[in-house]
Design a protein around this motif. Structure first.
Motif, short mmCIF file in Angstrom:
data_model
loop_
_atom_site.label_atom_id
_atom_site.label_comp_id
_atom_site.label_asym_id
_atom_site.label_seq_id
_atom_site.Cartn_x
_atom_site.Cartn_y
_atom_site.Cartn_z
N VAL A 4 0.76 -1.29 0.13
CA VAL A 4 -0.04 -0.03 -0.53
C VAL A 4 0.68 1.29 0.02
CG1 VAL A 4 -1.59 1.59 1.40
CG2 VAL A 4 -1.94 -1.10 1.08
N SER A 5 2.24 1.45 0.57
CA SER A 5 2.73 1.92 0.89
C SER A 5 3.44 2.91 -0.67
CB SER A 5 3.50 2.18 1.95
OG SER A 5 3.59 2.46 3.25
N ALA A 6 3.72 1.56 -0.85
CA ALA A 6 4.43 1.34 -2.67
C ALA A 6 3.21 2.39 -3.86
CB ALA A 6 4.96 -0.23 -3.01
N TYR A 7 2.41 1.88 -3.31
CA TYR A 7 1.26 2.70 -4.47
C TYR A 7 0.81 3.85 -3.52
CZ TYR A 7 0.17 -2.11 -5.89
OH TYR A 7 -0.28 -3.30 -6.66
N TRP A 8 1.26 3.99 -2.92
CA TRP A 8 1.08 5.67 -2.42
C TRP A 8 1.89 6.43 -2.77
CZ3 TRP A 8 -2.65 8.85 0.57
CH2 TRP A 8 -2.49 10.19 1.17
N GLU A 9 3.37 5.86 -2.66
CA GLU A 9 4.08 6.67 -3.81
C GLU A 9 4.01 7.36 -4.56
OE1 GLU A 9 6.64 8.99 -1.43
OE2 GLU A 9 6.12 7.94 -0.08
#
Length: 141
Positions: free
Chosen positions: A93-98
């Motif tokens: 999820v953090s990678a998509y957010w970035e």
């Protein structure tokens, strides 16, 4: 028998750029059919705009989009819808957010929330509001 719900985004001339961007974020395959491809050109200036498009990733991510022709009414609206992106792993999820946050306006920074290990909200560079979180078990007590 099963049914899938897929977010279908409507743009005025930005569908190609939006689908290409979402494919760069989530991976998968992007398919676009222009008005010219479909033999449905009503306005020559719109011939290369997207009549139907989709990004489909192995992770299960799907989004569809098209360019609303100029002869039809279109208004992006204000908070007309959110796209909810939920995942089980904080790292994913953090990678998509970035990636989504490139050129975006962050409305709520990604971080811990009372109801989720991670939660955030942003309006991407195409004006689409994304609600992003890590799924957690609901505890009513």
């Amino acid at each position: 028998m099963s049914v899938d719900t897929v977010t279908h985004l409507n743009f005025r001339g930005a569908a190609r750029a939006a689908l290409t961007f979402y494919q760069s974020v989530f991976g998968g395959d992007v398919v676009m059919v222009t008005y010219k491809d479909a033999g449905n050109v009503q306005e020559p200036a719109e011939a290369d705009q997207v009549m139907w498009g989709q990004v489909a990733a192995a992770s299960g991510f799907r989004v569809m989009a098209y360019d609303v022709p100029a002869h039809l009414p279109w208004n992006q609206g204000e908070n007309a819808f959110f796209v909810s992106l939920r995942g089980e792993a904080a790292e994913e999820v953090s990678a998509y957010w970035e990636k989504l946050s490139s050129g975006a306006t962050v409305l709520q920074p990604l971080g811990p929330a009372q109801w989720a290990p991670l939660y955030g909200m942003l309006k991407d560079r195409f004006g689409v509001t994304w609600v992003v979180d890590v799924v957690s078990e609901y505890n009513a007590s």
